[in-house]
Scaffold this active site. Structure first.
Site, PDB file in Angstrom:
ATOM      1  N   TYR A 137       6.303   7.232  -3.578  1.00 59.51           N
ATOM      2  CA  TYR A 137       6.090   7.820  -4.908  1.00 59.51           C
ATOM      3  C   TYR A 137       7.383   8.049  -5.694  1.00 59.51           C
ATOM      4  O   TYR A 137       7.339   8.617  -6.775  1.00 59.51           O
ATOM      5  CB  TYR A 137       5.358   9.165  -4.780  1.00 59.51           C
ATOM      6  CG  TYR A 137       3.859   9.031  -4.552  1.00 59.51           C
ATOM      7  CD1 TYR A 137       3.365   8.522  -3.351  1.00 59.51           C
ATOM      8  CD2 TYR A 137       2.948   9.430  -5.522  1.00 59.51           C
ATOM      9  CE1 TYR A 137       2.001   8.414  -3.126  1.00 59.51           C
ATOM     10  CE2 TYR A 137       1.577   9.318  -5.314  1.00 59.51           C
ATOM     11  CZ  TYR A 137       1.117   8.808  -4.116  1.00 59.51           C
ATOM     12  OH  TYR A 137      -0.232   8.712  -3.900  1.00 59.51           O
ATOM     13  N   LYS A 188       3.746   5.421  10.452  1.00 55.03           N
ATOM     14  CA  LYS A 188       3.490   4.003  10.764  1.00 55.03           C
ATOM     15  C   LYS A 188       4.814   3.406  11.229  1.00 55.03           C
ATOM     16  O   LYS A 188       5.228   2.318  10.798  1.00 55.03           O
ATOM     17  CB  LYS A 188       2.924   3.314   9.510  1.00 55.03           C
ATOM     18  CG  LYS A 188       2.381   1.919   9.727  1.00 55.03           C
ATOM     19  CD  LYS A 188       1.176   1.845  10.650  1.00 55.03           C
ATOM     20  CE  LYS A 188       0.892   0.397  11.018  1.00 55.03           C
ATOM     21  NZ  LYS A 188      -0.106   0.282  12.106  1.00 55.03           N
ATOM     22  N   ASP A 220      -3.163   4.342  11.050  1.00 55.34           N
ATOM     23  CA  ASP A 220      -4.440   3.628  11.228  1.00 55.34           C
ATOM     24  C   ASP A 220      -5.272   4.310  12.312  1.00 55.34           C
ATOM     25  O   ASP A 220      -6.474   4.553  12.146  1.00 55.34           O
ATOM     26  CB  ASP A 220      -4.210   2.131  11.514  1.00 55.34           C
ATOM     27  CG  ASP A 220      -3.170   1.851  12.598  1.00 55.34           C
ATOM     28  OD1 ASP A 220      -2.470   2.796  13.036  1.00 55.34           O
ATOM     29  OD2 ASP A 220      -3.053   0.688  13.014  1.00 55.34           O
ATOM     30  N   ASP A 244      -1.766  11.151   0.893  1.00 54.75           N
ATOM     31  CA  ASP A 244      -2.722  10.943  -0.201  1.00 54.75           C
ATOM     32  C   ASP A 244      -4.009  10.343   0.352  1.00 54.75           C
ATOM     33  O   ASP A 244      -5.114  10.796   0.037  1.00 54.75           O
ATOM     34  CB  ASP A 244      -2.086  10.003  -1.236  1.00 54.75           C
ATOM     35  CG  ASP A 244      -3.041   9.687  -2.366  1.00 54.75           C
ATOM     36  OD1 ASP A 244      -3.675  10.617  -2.880  1.00 54.75           O
ATOM     37  OD2 ASP A 244      -3.161   8.494  -2.725  1.00 54.75           O
ATOM     38  N   ASP A 248      -8.018  12.330   1.299  1.00 53.72           N
ATOM     39  CA  ASP A 248      -9.316  11.994   0.693  1.00 53.72           C
ATOM     40  C   ASP A 248     -10.358  11.818   1.797  1.00 53.72           C
ATOM     41  O   ASP A 248     -11.500  12.281   1.683  1.00 53.72           O
ATOM     42  CB  ASP A 248      -9.229  10.711  -0.152  1.00 53.72           C
ATOM     43  CG  ASP A 248      -8.897  10.986  -1.622  1.00 53.72           C
ATOM     44  OD1 ASP A 248      -8.261  12.027  -1.899  1.00 53.72           O
ATOM     45  OD2 ASP A 248      -9.274  10.175  -2.494  1.00 53.72           O
TER      46      ASP A 248
HETATM   47  C1  IPM Z   1      -3.573  13.234  -5.517  1.00 52.29           C
HETATM   48  C2  IPM Z   1      -3.833  12.156  -6.521  1.00 52.29           C
HETATM   49  C3  IPM Z   1      -2.519  11.698  -7.138  1.00 52.29           C
HETATM   50  C4  IPM Z   1      -1.661  11.169  -6.009  1.00 52.29           C
HETATM   51  C5  IPM Z   1      -2.664  10.661  -8.254  1.00 52.29           C
HETATM   52  C6  IPM Z   1      -3.487  11.187  -9.401  1.00 52.29           C
HETATM   53  C7  IPM Z   1      -1.330  10.147  -8.756  1.00 52.29           C
HETATM   54  O1  IPM Z   1      -4.532  11.111  -5.936  1.00 52.29           O
HETATM   55  O2  IPM Z   1      -3.065  14.294  -5.895  1.00 52.29           O
HETATM   56  O3  IPM Z   1      -3.881  13.044  -4.340  1.00 52.29           O
HETATM   57  O4  IPM Z   1      -1.760  10.000  -5.631  1.00 52.29           O
HETATM   58  O5  IPM Z   1      -0.868  11.940  -5.493  1.00 52.29           O
HETATM   59 MG    MG Z   2      -5.098  11.488  -3.938  1.00 55.53          MG
END
Ligand code: IPM
Ligand code: MG
Length: 354
Positions: A137, A188, A220, A244, A248
């Site tokens: 990032y 990784k 993974d 990230d 999720d």
């Molecule tokens: C998160 C989001 C952000 C990220 C995006 C919106 C840039 O997915 O906060 O997890 O990738 O960090």
């Molecule tokens: Mg995210």
């Protein structure tokens, strides 16, 4: 009476609706627990950018630096070039406020919210510490021969020893506060050999915490384990990009993006609190999105500014509402946005006032 300066960027899409409910709850907690919130709401986001050309002006950014916390609803709008607002607001806050920790609790509040078979609330209770200012990032990317057949695109993952160490150390500190006292490094390093830095720093820091047990998974395998035996995890520390992705996945284990909240921290300095979900632009203004993740982000914020009792009361209220079935869930159709806010608000008042 404690008093806290809070900046609010409700942002795009469903951001304003869920932020509104979050602050109804947070404001009620302030009243019930006797502290004061000095709130400053900023209009920044995609609509403001389209109307004014302004993303986050320096003067406003400087103001936020002097506050205790920043609450962010959601950012993202399909009318705007991908990444522009994300980099102008979320990434700007993370980088320019040096919010080097992204703390993402993954906690199952009620069995029925989990898509996995046979997992209990004891099985899914972990915290992911995502390194939040480095890795993929850092914005070190580029193109050569753009548009040509031989076009080259590159993006470099960058890690510093100091950046890795402060994330890893925080993971060990968090583990110390928890019953299991276990930290897993997710990387990784078998393919990304520069991640040897993570391997070495993790081992060095671990040596300072003999009371904390350690584990290691390649990312993974971590995805596999998160679905198969999530009970193996207590605290996990990982890179920005892997964090990230796995959070999720983790959000789904705890019942969906409508529940997951996160803290972007620079301990001791202004820090940012947000639901993990996006702006869900198709649903903007429709009162269909769940405000629970935003409400829980509000609780994380209160915990950070030192209102620990109020934070725990909000989280406890949400847990009870899920377990009693009064909160059906966080999917579209379960509750209107304000209705879910009302439920939490009413139950919080009853919990504290009796
Ligand atoms: C998160 C989001 C952000 C990220 C995006 C919106 C840039 O997915 O906060 O997890 O990738 O960090
Ligand atoms: Mg995210």
């Amino acid at each position: 009476m404690g008093s806290h300066d809070i900046a609010i960027i409700a942002g795009d899409g469903i951001g304003p609706e869920v932020t509104h409910e979050a602050f109804r709850v947070v404001d009620a907690a302030a009243e019930l627990f006797g502290f004061q919130l000095n709130k400053t709401a900023y209009p920044f986001g995609s609509q403001h950018f389209l109307d004014t050309g302004e993303i986050w002006p320096d003067a406003a950014f400087e103001e936020v630096k002097g506050m205790d916390a920043l609450f962010l609803g959601a950012i993202g709008d399909p009318r705007i070039e991908v990444g522009k607002i994300e980099y102008g607001i979320i990434a700007k806050a993370r980088f320019d406020l040096d919010l080097y920790l992204n703390v993402r609790p993954i906690k199952l509040y009620d069995e029925r919210l989990c898509p996995l078979k046979g997992k209990t609330v004891e099985d899914i209770d972990m915290v992911v510490i995502r390194e939040n200012t480095e890795g993929a990032y850092t914005g070190t990317f580029g193109f050569a021969h753009k548009g040509q057949a031989l076009e080259v695109a590159s993006q470099t993952m960058v890690w510093t020893r100091a950046g890795v160490e402060r994330a890893v150390r925080h993971a060990f500190e968090v583990a110390r506060t928890r019953a299991r006292k276990h930290v897993t490094l997710i990387d990784k390093a078998n393919a990304l050999r520069s991640q040897d830095l993570w391997t070495r720093v993790f081992a060095e820091v671990a040596a300072e915490y003999p009371d904390v047990a350690t584990g290691h998974d390649y990312v993974d395998a971590a995805c596999m384990r998160l679905v198969n035996t999530p009970e193996d995890y207590d605290v996990a520390v990982t890179t920005n990009l892997f964090g990230d992705i796995v959070t999720d996945l983790g959000a789904m284990l705890q019942g969906g993006m409508g529940i997951a909240a996160s803290a972007n921290l620079n301990p001791g300095k202004v820090s940012l609190f947000e639901p993990i979900h996006g702006s869900f632009p198709q649903a903007a203004g429709s009162q269909t999105a769940s405000p629970i993740a935003a409400i829980l982000a509000g609780a994380l914020m209160l915990d950070y500014v030192g209102e620990k009792e109020a934070a725990a009361a909000i989280e406890g209220t949400v847990i009870d509402l899920f377990r009693s079935g009064e909160l059906k869930g966080v999917e579209v159709g379960d509750h209107a946005t304000a209705e879910a806010g009302d439920l939490v608000l009413g139950a919080l008042r009853r919990r504290v006032q009796g």
